[in-house]
Write an enzyme that holds these catalytic residues in place. Structure first.
Site, PDB file in Angstrom:
ATOM      1  N   HIS A  98       2.391   8.812   0.912  1.00 26.20           N
ATOM      2  CA  HIS A  98       1.177   8.783   0.172  1.00 26.20           C
ATOM      3  C   HIS A  98       1.657   9.694  -1.198  1.00 26.20           C
ATOM      4  O   HIS A  98       2.018  10.996  -0.946  1.00 26.20           O
ATOM      5  CB  HIS A  98      -0.107   9.328   0.565  1.00 26.20           C
ATOM      6  CG  HIS A  98      -0.393   8.474   1.829  1.00 26.20           C
ATOM      7  ND1 HIS A  98      -1.470   7.253   1.918  1.00 26.20           N
ATOM      8  CD2 HIS A  98      -0.220   8.721   3.074  1.00 26.20           C
ATOM      9  CE1 HIS A  98      -1.547   6.920   3.150  1.00 26.20           C
ATOM     10  NE2 HIS A  98      -0.630   7.628   3.985  1.00 26.20           N
ATOM     11  N   THR A 135      -6.320   6.626   7.723  1.00 24.00           N
ATOM     12  CA  THR A 135      -6.805   6.863   6.101  1.00 24.00           C
ATOM     13  C   THR A 135      -6.772   5.649   5.217  1.00 24.00           C
ATOM     14  O   THR A 135      -7.264   5.728   4.111  1.00 24.00           O
ATOM     15  CB  THR A 135      -6.001   7.904   5.534  1.00 24.00           C
ATOM     16  OG1 THR A 135      -4.715   7.481   5.437  1.00 24.00           O
ATOM     17  CG2 THR A 135      -5.750   9.130   6.365  1.00 24.00           C
ATOM     18  N   HIS A 162       5.357   6.612   6.727  1.00 24.54           N
ATOM     19  CA  HIS A 162       5.148   6.185   5.417  1.00 24.54           C
ATOM     20  C   HIS A 162       4.545   7.414   4.470  1.00 24.54           C
ATOM     21  O   HIS A 162       4.622   8.471   5.022  1.00 24.54           O
ATOM     22  CB  HIS A 162       4.144   5.055   5.341  1.00 24.54           C
ATOM     23  CG  HIS A 162       2.816   5.583   5.917  1.00 24.54           C
ATOM     24  ND1 HIS A 162       2.599   5.519   7.122  1.00 24.54           N
ATOM     25  CD2 HIS A 162       1.789   6.305   5.261  1.00 24.54           C
ATOM     26  CE1 HIS A 162       1.344   6.079   7.245  1.00 24.54           C
ATOM     27  NE2 HIS A 162       0.810   6.549   6.207  1.00 24.54           N
ATOM     28  N   HIS A 177       0.720  -1.411   0.014  1.00 25.74           N
ATOM     29  CA  HIS A 177      -0.024  -0.032  -0.018  1.00 25.74           C
ATOM     30  C   HIS A 177       0.828   1.322  -0.047  1.00 25.74           C
ATOM     31  O   HIS A 177       0.486   2.389  -0.482  1.00 25.74           O
ATOM     32  CB  HIS A 177      -0.878  -0.009   1.313  1.00 25.74           C
ATOM     33  CG  HIS A 177      -1.677  -0.990   1.263  1.00 25.74           C
ATOM     34  ND1 HIS A 177      -2.651  -1.511   0.491  1.00 25.74           N
ATOM     35  CD2 HIS A 177      -1.753  -1.898   2.329  1.00 25.74           C
ATOM     36  CE1 HIS A 177      -3.295  -2.887   0.939  1.00 25.74           C
ATOM     37  NE2 HIS A 177      -2.684  -3.051   2.176  1.00 25.74           N
ATOM     38  N   HIS A 208       3.525  10.806   6.539  1.00 29.25           N
ATOM     39  CA  HIS A 208       2.905  10.624   7.942  1.00 29.25           C
ATOM     40  C   HIS A 208       3.754   9.767   8.747  1.00 29.25           C
ATOM     41  O   HIS A 208       4.234   8.810   8.541  1.00 29.25           O
ATOM     42  CB  HIS A 208       1.620   9.811   7.576  1.00 29.25           C
ATOM     43  CG  HIS A 208       0.672  10.036   6.858  1.00 29.25           C
ATOM     44  ND1 HIS A 208      -0.279   9.602   6.244  1.00 29.25           N
ATOM     45  CD2 HIS A 208       0.254  11.578   6.735  1.00 29.25           C
ATOM     46  CE1 HIS A 208      -1.450  10.523   5.530  1.00 29.25           C
ATOM     47  NE2 HIS A 208      -0.801  11.762   6.071  1.00 29.25           N
ATOM     48  N   GLU A 213      -3.193  13.656   0.771  1.00 26.89           N
ATOM     49  CA  GLU A 213      -4.424  13.049   1.386  1.00 26.89           C
ATOM     50  C   GLU A 213      -5.304  14.096   1.911  1.00 26.89           C
ATOM     51  O   GLU A 213      -6.456  14.556   1.505  1.00 26.89           O
ATOM     52  CB  GLU A 213      -4.184  12.106   2.589  1.00 26.89           C
ATOM     53  CG  GLU A 213      -3.579  10.687   1.932  1.00 26.89           C
ATOM     54  CD  GLU A 213      -4.035   9.541   2.886  1.00 26.89           C
ATOM     55  OE1 GLU A 213      -3.560   9.273   4.090  1.00 26.89           O
ATOM     56  OE2 GLU A 213      -4.560   8.655   2.171  1.00 26.89           O
TER      57      GLU A 213
END
Ligand code: SG4
Ligand code: ZN
Length: 261
Positions: free
Chosen positions: A96, A199, A94, A64, A119, A106
């Site tokens: 996104h 999230t 991590h 992910h 994050h 996000e």
């Protein structure tokens, strides 16, 4: 494998509520932040990061995102201050991100996305025995969100991007010792804070969100390295590029966003 979720057409954010009904809950994340509707709270102190003795362990592709994990058996690296009543221990960080030339954060600010979002996930080890317990209980987690904006090359991000070729496929893990994420942070830590959720599934409503206003600047080339990762495992025939692994903003549902300045 009915509980698999992802960011694709059929298993993406709009389908998550099938297996995770809390997806439609009252304190979901991320959100669109409206600076003019955020309430300045003079009682909100500065965020204090005690990361001096932090101990990174490994870097992994979990299918992910790319995650860097930390030793969290004692209070050697904690976030405190701001909206937090206790020190929270650093567990992992991590990212996104979007596709080439696409948006990837996000949280959004007045409807505007950044290219990516970092994050740093922390848990309340004063109130809970394990990360898992904290992650499923209200206010068990504190996540520090940092926007990434494209511009000049970031001086330290290469330490992460240089390791990405070792974790191209889902399930791969490599040693990653001696990295202190403090080098990634912008100079000002003024922030917005609100109560929200993870999230990604299981979308637990357990997170005190602290979203830093000033972005970190990274080059387009550095961001491109994240897109060399794939969502799929080495043994799978199909290879899908890891990108657009972000959830869009959720309804505010009457929550207040507070501002530190
Ligand atoms: C990402 O998928 C991370 O890889 C997950 O970390 C993380 O799960 C998940 O996002 C949700 O975290 O800050 N975006 S978020 O709300 O931290 C957790 C792992 O799976 C529980 C290690
Ligand atoms: Zn995240």
């Amino acid at each position: 494998t009915g509980n698999q979720w992802g960011y694709g057409k059929d298993d993406g954010p709009s389908a998550w509520n099938t297996n995770y009904p809390v997806a439609d809950g009252d304190r979901q994340s991320p959100i669109d932040i409206l600076p003019h509707q955020a309430r300045h709270d003079p009682n909100l102190g500065p965020i204090v990061l005690n990361y001096d003795r932090c101990t990174s362990i490994n870097i992994a592709n979990n299918g992910h995102s790319v995650v860097v994990e930390f030793e969290d058996s004692d209070d050697r690296s904690v976030i405190q201050g701001g909206p937090l009543d206790n020190p929270y221990r650093l567990k992992q960080f991590h990212f996104h991100w979007g596709g080439k030339g696409c948006h990837g954060s996000e949280h959004t600010v007045e409807g505007n996305s950044y290219a990516s979002e970092l994050h740093l996930v922390h848990w309340n080890a004063v109130k809970f025995k394990t990360f898992g317990e904290a992650a499923s209980t209200s206010d068990g987690l504190a996540v520090l969100g940092i926007f990434l904006e494209t511009g000049d090359e970031h001086r330290w991000l290469h330490m992460i991007t240089d390791a990405l070729y070792t974790v191209k496929f889902k399930g791969s893990v490599t040693d990653f010792k001696g990295f202190n994420p403090k080098c990634l942070l912008p100079s000002s830590l003024h922030y917005w804070t609100y109560l929200g959720s993870l999230t990604t599934p299981p979308l637990h409503e357990s997170v005190i969100w602290i979203v830093v206003k000033e972005p970190m600047i990274v080059s387009e080339k550095q961001l491109g390295k994240f897109r060399t990762l794939v969502f799929t495992g080495e043994e799978e025939d199909e290879r899908t590029r890891m990108e657009n692994n972000f959830r869009p903003p959720q309804l505010l549902k009457g929550r207040t966003v507070r501002s530190s300045n």
